[in-house]
Design an enzyme around this catalytic site. Structure first.
Site, PDB file in Angstrom:
ATOM      1  N   LYS A 144      25.601  -9.831  42.705  1.00 21.10           N
ATOM      2  CA  LYS A 144      26.562  -9.363  41.705  1.00 21.10           C
ATOM      3  C   LYS A 144      27.331  -8.157  42.242  1.00 21.10           C
ATOM      4  O   LYS A 144      26.730  -7.280  42.885  1.00 21.10           O
ATOM      5  CB  LYS A 144      25.782  -8.982  40.445  1.00 21.10           C
ATOM      6  CG  LYS A 144      26.662  -8.801  39.261  1.00 21.10           C
ATOM      7  CD  LYS A 144      25.896  -8.455  38.022  1.00 21.10           C
ATOM      8  CE  LYS A 144      26.906  -7.903  37.037  1.00 21.10           C
ATOM      9  NZ  LYS A 144      26.418  -7.573  35.775  1.00 21.10           N
ATOM     10  N   LYS A 163      29.135  -1.247  41.272  1.00 13.59           N
ATOM     11  CA  LYS A 163      29.361   0.064  41.863  1.00 13.59           C
ATOM     12  C   LYS A 163      28.058   0.639  42.389  1.00 13.59           C
ATOM     13  O   LYS A 163      28.024   1.253  43.456  1.00 13.59           O
ATOM     14  CB  LYS A 163      29.924   0.998  40.784  1.00 13.59           C
ATOM     15  CG  LYS A 163      31.271   1.563  41.141  1.00 13.59           C
ATOM     16  CD  LYS A 163      31.763   2.426  40.011  1.00 13.59           C
ATOM     17  CE  LYS A 163      32.789   3.417  40.499  1.00 13.59           C
ATOM     18  NZ  LYS A 163      33.293   4.254  39.429  1.00 13.59           N
ATOM     19  N   HIS A 202      39.425  -8.614  39.321  1.00 12.59           N
ATOM     20  CA  HIS A 202      40.744  -8.474  38.684  1.00 12.59           C
ATOM     21  C   HIS A 202      41.803  -9.177  39.531  1.00 12.59           C
ATOM     22  O   HIS A 202      42.706  -9.821  39.012  1.00 12.59           O
ATOM     23  CB  HIS A 202      41.148  -6.992  38.568  1.00 12.59           C
ATOM     24  CG  HIS A 202      40.128  -6.138  37.863  1.00 12.59           C
ATOM     25  ND1 HIS A 202      39.555  -5.024  38.445  1.00 12.59           N
ATOM     26  CD2 HIS A 202      39.573  -6.236  36.640  1.00 12.59           C
ATOM     27  CE1 HIS A 202      38.707  -4.470  37.595  1.00 12.59           C
ATOM     28  NE2 HIS A 202      38.693  -5.183  36.496  1.00 12.59           N
ATOM     29  N   CYS A 230      29.969  -3.035  26.048  1.00 10.83           N
ATOM     30  CA  CYS A 230      30.751  -4.157  25.503  1.00 10.83           C
ATOM     31  C   CYS A 230      31.763  -3.673  24.471  1.00 10.83           C
ATOM     32  O   CYS A 230      32.652  -4.429  24.073  1.00 10.83           O
ATOM     33  CB  CYS A 230      29.852  -5.174  24.797  1.00 10.83           C
ATOM     34  SG  CYS A 230      28.648  -5.949  25.856  1.00 10.83           S
ATOM     35  N   HIS A 258      39.536  -4.402  41.395  1.00  7.03           N
ATOM     36  CA  HIS A 258      38.656  -4.979  42.417  1.00  7.03           C
ATOM     37  C   HIS A 258      38.922  -6.480  42.555  1.00  7.03           C
ATOM     38  O   HIS A 258      39.821  -7.020  41.891  1.00  7.03           O
ATOM     39  CB  HIS A 258      37.190  -4.670  42.126  1.00  7.03           C
ATOM     40  CG  HIS A 258      36.671  -5.179  40.814  1.00  7.03           C
ATOM     41  ND1 HIS A 258      36.739  -6.496  40.439  1.00  7.03           N
ATOM     42  CD2 HIS A 258      36.083  -4.532  39.778  1.00  7.03           C
ATOM     43  CE1 HIS A 258      36.200  -6.657  39.244  1.00  7.03           C
ATOM     44  NE2 HIS A 258      35.807  -5.464  38.805  1.00  7.03           N
ATOM     45  N   HIS A 265      24.927  -5.351  30.352  1.00  2.99           N
ATOM     46  CA  HIS A 265      24.889  -3.965  30.818  1.00  2.99           C
ATOM     47  C   HIS A 265      23.490  -3.418  31.036  1.00  2.99           C
ATOM     48  O   HIS A 265      23.334  -2.290  31.513  1.00  2.99           O
ATOM     49  CB  HIS A 265      25.678  -3.067  29.845  1.00  2.99           C
ATOM     50  CG  HIS A 265      27.119  -3.441  29.782  1.00  2.99           C
ATOM     51  ND1 HIS A 265      27.635  -4.304  28.854  1.00  2.99           N
ATOM     52  CD2 HIS A 265      28.151  -3.088  30.590  1.00  2.99           C
ATOM     53  CE1 HIS A 265      28.930  -4.477  29.071  1.00  2.99           C
ATOM     54  NE2 HIS A 265      29.270  -3.757  30.124  1.00  2.99           N
ATOM     55  N   CYS A 297      26.708  -1.762  21.567  1.00  3.34           N
ATOM     56  CA  CYS A 297      26.656  -1.576  23.025  1.00  3.34           C
ATOM     57  C   CYS A 297      27.966  -0.922  23.461  1.00  3.34           C
ATOM     58  O   CYS A 297      29.053  -1.477  23.258  1.00  3.34           O
ATOM     59  CB  CYS A 297      26.484  -2.912  23.741  1.00  3.34           C
ATOM     60  SG  CYS A 297      26.683  -2.753  25.526  1.00  3.34           S
ATOM     61  N   CYS A 303      21.170  -5.281  26.227  1.00  2.00           N
ATOM     62  CA  CYS A 303      22.406  -6.037  26.394  1.00  2.00           C
ATOM     63  C   CYS A 303      22.322  -6.771  27.734  1.00  2.00           C
ATOM     64  O   CYS A 303      22.081  -6.135  28.768  1.00  2.00           O
ATOM     65  CB  CYS A 303      23.611  -5.094  26.408  1.00  2.00           C
ATOM     66  SG  CYS A 303      25.078  -5.884  27.086  1.00  2.00           S
TER      67      CYS A 303
HETATM   68  N1  MSP Z   1      40.019  -4.978  28.469  1.00  2.00           N
HETATM   69  C1  MSP Z   1      39.276  -6.160  28.374  1.00  2.00           C
HETATM   70  C2  MSP Z   1      40.180  -7.351  28.231  1.00  2.00           C
HETATM   71  C3  MSP Z   1      41.103  -7.315  27.079  1.00  2.00           C
HETATM   72  S1  MSP Z   1      42.182  -8.664  27.051  1.00  2.00           S
HETATM   73  C4  MSP Z   1      42.916  -8.642  25.603  1.00  2.00           C
HETATM   74  C5  MSP Z   1      38.416  -6.337  29.605  1.00  2.00           C
HETATM   75  N2  MSP Z   1      38.804  -5.663  30.706  1.00  2.00           N
HETATM   76  S2  MSP Z   1      38.050  -5.738  32.120  1.00  2.00           S
HETATM   77  O1  MSP Z   1      38.689  -4.757  32.935  1.00  2.00           O
HETATM   78  O2  MSP Z   1      36.657  -5.638  31.968  1.00  2.00           O
HETATM   79  O3  MSP Z   1      38.439  -7.094  32.715  1.00  2.00           O
HETATM   80  C6  MSP Z   1      37.657  -8.247  32.560  1.00  2.00           C
HETATM   81  C7  MSP Z   1      38.300  -9.347  33.360  1.00  2.00           C
HETATM   82  O4  MSP Z   1      38.422  -8.945  34.742  1.00  2.00           O
HETATM   83  C8  MSP Z   1      37.527 -10.642  33.429  1.00  2.00           C
HETATM   84  O5  MSP Z   1      37.677 -11.460  32.301  1.00  2.00           O
HETATM   85  C9  MSP Z   1      38.128 -11.230  34.676  1.00  2.00           C
HETATM   86  O6  MSP Z   1      39.423 -11.668  34.421  1.00  2.00           O
HETATM   87  C10 MSP Z   1      38.190 -10.040  35.592  1.00  2.00           C
HETATM   88  N3  MSP Z   1      36.915  -9.829  36.286  1.00  2.00           N
HETATM   89  C11 MSP Z   1      36.186  -8.692  36.311  1.00  2.00           C
HETATM   90  N4  MSP Z   1      35.115  -8.880  37.138  1.00  2.00           N
HETATM   91  C12 MSP Z   1      35.123 -10.111  37.638  1.00  2.00           C
HETATM   92  C13 MSP Z   1      34.369 -10.804  38.618  1.00  2.00           C
HETATM   93  N5  MSP Z   1      33.328 -10.279  39.219  1.00  2.00           N
HETATM   94  N6  MSP Z   1      34.759 -12.042  38.954  1.00  2.00           N
HETATM   95  C14 MSP Z   1      35.868 -12.629  38.413  1.00  2.00           C
HETATM   96  N7  MSP Z   1      36.616 -11.992  37.509  1.00  2.00           N
HETATM   97  C15 MSP Z   1      36.200 -10.814  36.963  1.00  2.00           C
HETATM   98  O7  MSP Z   1      37.477  -7.088  29.549  1.00  2.00           O
END
Ligand code: MSP
Length: 648
Positions: free
Chosen positions: A294, A297, A20, A128, A17, A145, A125, A142
């Site tokens: 925020k 989904k 990412h 997390c 999304h 979540h 959690c 949490c």
């Molecule tokens: N798998 C772990 C990371 C392990 S790294 C060794 C994880 N994955 S995640 O899919 O949840 O990705 C989190 C990351 O996605 C955030 O740190 C950020 O880079 C990005 N984002 C997810 N949602 C976001 C927003 N709403 N806004 C900006 N970035 C965000 O955590």
């Protein structure tokens, strides 16, 4: 110099999304910027495929974890090229090399005495994938979540994180840019001011089998964070590979604030235990919301990269998210915000500069870059370019992308002003000033060349087009090598331009205003007329009728001929919202001399179509009758005022 830049590896329990996409575009932009400066760069992203969440997601779809992770990981991998993101390595935690590396490191840390076995009761959690401390809970839940964590008692393996607490604090204190922006560094230091608990790094296989088995106890698998963080080492071939030797010393990680603790505390203590130097920098950004809400989904407002590209185009999306978010703070996505930036920053500012400059070069110089006259002491653009370049380098290097872009846009605005002030269309008519014309057009062309170079990391596809338009190969050092060609004067006179289409199409914005009907017999206006007590002479209108006419100052931001008409020009104006007005002034004005001009418009006329082009208003002009017929001279204001200012 070398650069090793990584993104988090994303969980495959959800599809890619906007969040990412942002992190990954940031890392890609930084990688491209560092390449421009001559660095050897390695950029890595990937997917995190073990753990409870993934096992649950697979089960809910009724497929095996392996089938499930292959599918979603594939979606991430396929998303990046669509966003012009070009990682050098895409790592998966299910890759066999990664499994081996994690097991080797676990054994090494275990042998060193940094892992011990113990009983533990904690609040777990699932969201997390970690135990939370009482302090972290908000109303017993949490905070991330909104779920009540489950109390779990288990025998598990623990990593002696506390052993490295002091060393980590000292490192953060002596290296002020180890964690940036500073607010996150402060957050980490404040967390570290309390004693650290050791980290539970295993899960019993009775509860979870989807993970990497501990090499020293097959009844346990590795905790997902201990597994995942090691990807940064596996991806460069730790411990033997050349890439490890070359890149580890240059490692920089980009993450969002949600995973600060694992990256700023777990990971450095793990690295210290492994006996390696710490990574160089951790760059932490804020969260993207959507329409100030925020992204989630359940609300149904999750933005998918593919939809964004379809709707707005890759480069507009890349530009928008980098320009809109101040790195470190949260930002809000909205279609109004992106459309506004596309029209003002992209279509108007850079798009116009590009099309006006290249059009004049074609018209006045047969499409060949002219010589700048050496004696000419006009250094306005050259001087500004030097300042902009310095700011650009500093800000791109420190992840202040919005500031770097602001600086670049100062150069664009100045160049647009330079056109209006120097009136090349007047110079071309004066045989004595052809040298001056050459200088002015050279300066504009060279500004475009520098812009192509500077915007390369942000909008690679547009820059390829811009380079082509300037008659340069897309790989020419003039537009890809900031180290050697960042100075003024790189573009060589004699270079022949190539015709390319406009850079950014304008995006339609809805006009929310209530129009006044043009139709004389429209009921409302005739009713209003009847209210007048005095009978008006023909052609005379009452004040209340006049009051209905909204006159405003508008700035012309684009002008082009209307096809198949020698009389009409299509103007795009800001008043303050953007609108199109078709004006019958083609015989009196050239499109390029109109841009930047402030004119008066009737803002609330009912829209009509002229030669197939919609017109939302009318531009006022003096109608001068002379020997050669009627001439129209546009009405303007005597001083500069904000677009949209009402005319009383
Ligand atoms: N798998 C772990 C990371 C392990 S790294 C060794 C994880 N994955 S995640 O899919 O949840 O990705 C989190 C990351 O996605 C955030 O740190 C950020 O880079 C990005 N984002 C997810 N949602 C976001 C927003 N709403 N806004 C900006 N970035 C965000 O955590």
């Amino acid at each position: 110099m070398t650069t090793y830049i990584t993104t988090p590896i994303y969980y495959v329990n959800a599809q890619p999304h906007l969040g990412h996409a942002y992190t990954t575009i940031v890392a890609d932009t930084y990688a491209r910027f560092k390449r421009l400066t001559g660095d050897s760069v390695r950029f890595q992203t990937g997917t995190d495929e073990h753990g409870d969440k993934i096992a649950e997601a697979a089960a809910s779809e009724g497929v095996s974890p392996k089938e499930y992770v292959d599918r979603i990981s594939g979606m991430f991998r396929e998303t990046w090229p669509q966003l012009d993101v070009e990682p050098d390595n895409f790592i998966r935690t299910t890759d066999p090399e990664h499994v081996t590396t994690v097991q080797n490191i676990l054994q090494q840390v275990y042998d060193k005495g940094d892992i011990y076995f113990d009983k533990y009761t904690g609040l777990y959690c699932t969201g997390c994938e970690r135990f939370l401390t009482e302090k972290e809970l908000v109303d017993g839940k949490c905070p991330d979540h909104q779920t009540v964590p489950e109390e779990i008692t288990e025998e598990n393996y623990f990593f002696k994180m506390s052993r490295y607490q002091k060393e980590l604090i000292d490192h953060i204190k002596t290296n002020s840019d180890f964690i940036t922006p500073q607010r996150y560094r402060n957050e980490v230091l404040s967390f570290l001011s309390e004693p650290l608990e050791d980290l539970c790094i295993s899960r019993p296989t009775s509860r979870l089998t989807w993970g990497i088995p501990l090499p020293f106890d097959k009844n346990f698998v590795t905790y997902v964070w201990f597994d995942a963080l090691i990807n940064y080492l596996t991806g460069i071939g730790y411990p033997h590979g050349d890439n490890f030797q070359k890149y580890w010393g240059a490692a920089e990680h980009v993450i969002a604030k949600d995973i600060l603790k694992p990256h700023a505390i777990y990971w450095p203590t793990m690295i210290l235990s492994i006996g390696l130097p710490l990574y160089q920098k951790l760059h932490v950004h804020g969260y993207w919301n959507v329409d100030e809400t925020k992204m989630s989904k359940s609300i149904g407002n999750v933005i998918r990269p593919a939809e964004l590209i379809d709707e707005y185009g890759v480069d507009s999306v890349r530009y928008f998210i980098l320009r809109e978010m101040s790195f470190g703070l949260d930002a809000s996505f909205s279609s109004d915000a992106i459309v506004t930036r596309m029209n003002s920053d992209l279509a108007n500012d850079i798009g116009n500069l590009y099309s006006r400059t290249t059009a004049m070069l074609v018209k006045y110089c047969d499409g060949v870059v002219p010589e700048a006259v050496a004696v000419d002491d006009d250094t306005v653009l050259c001087d500004l370019a030097a300042t902009v370049l310095q700011s650009y380098r500093e800000n791109m290097g420190s992840f202040q992308f919005h500031r770097a872009l602001q600086a670049v846009w100062e150069l664009i605005s100045q160049a647009n002003k330079y056109i209006v002030e120097n009136e090349p269309w007047a110079l071309v008519k004066d045989p004595a000033r052809q040298g001056r014309l050459g200088t002015v057009l050279y300066n504009l062309a060279e500004t475009l060349r520098l812009l192509t170079l500077l915007l390369q990391p942000v909008m690679p596809a547009t820059c390829t087009k811009m380079a082509r338009g300037l008659g340069l190969d897309q790989d020419s050092p003039l537009v890809t090598n900031l180290a050697d060609n960042g100075n003024w004067g790189g573009l060589v006179a004699g270079t022949r331009l190539e015709k390319v289409e406009a850079l950014f199409p304008r995006v339609a914005v809805k006009n929310k205003e209530q129009p006044v009907n043009r139709d004389k017999n429209h009921k409302k206006s005739s009713k209003a007329g009847k209210k007048q007590k005095v009978t008006l002479a023909e052609g005379v209108i009452g004040f209340d009728q006049f009051q209905k006419v909204q006159l405003r100052v508008a700035e012309i931001v684009a002008a082009e001929p209307v096809k198949k008409s020698d009389r009409l020009l299509k103007l795009t104006v800001k008043a303050p919202e953007e609108r199109t007005i078709v004006a019958g002034i083609a015989k009196f004005y050239r499109p390029e001399e109109l841009v930047g001009m402030q004119v008066l418009i009737v803002a609330n006329l009912q829209p009509i179509k002229l030669m197939g082009v919609g017109s939302q208003g009318m531009v006022l002009a003096a109608k001068v009758e002379g020997d050669e017929g009627t001439r129209l001279v546009l009405s303007t204001v005597s001083g500069s005022v904000p677009p949209g200012t009402p005319v009383a």
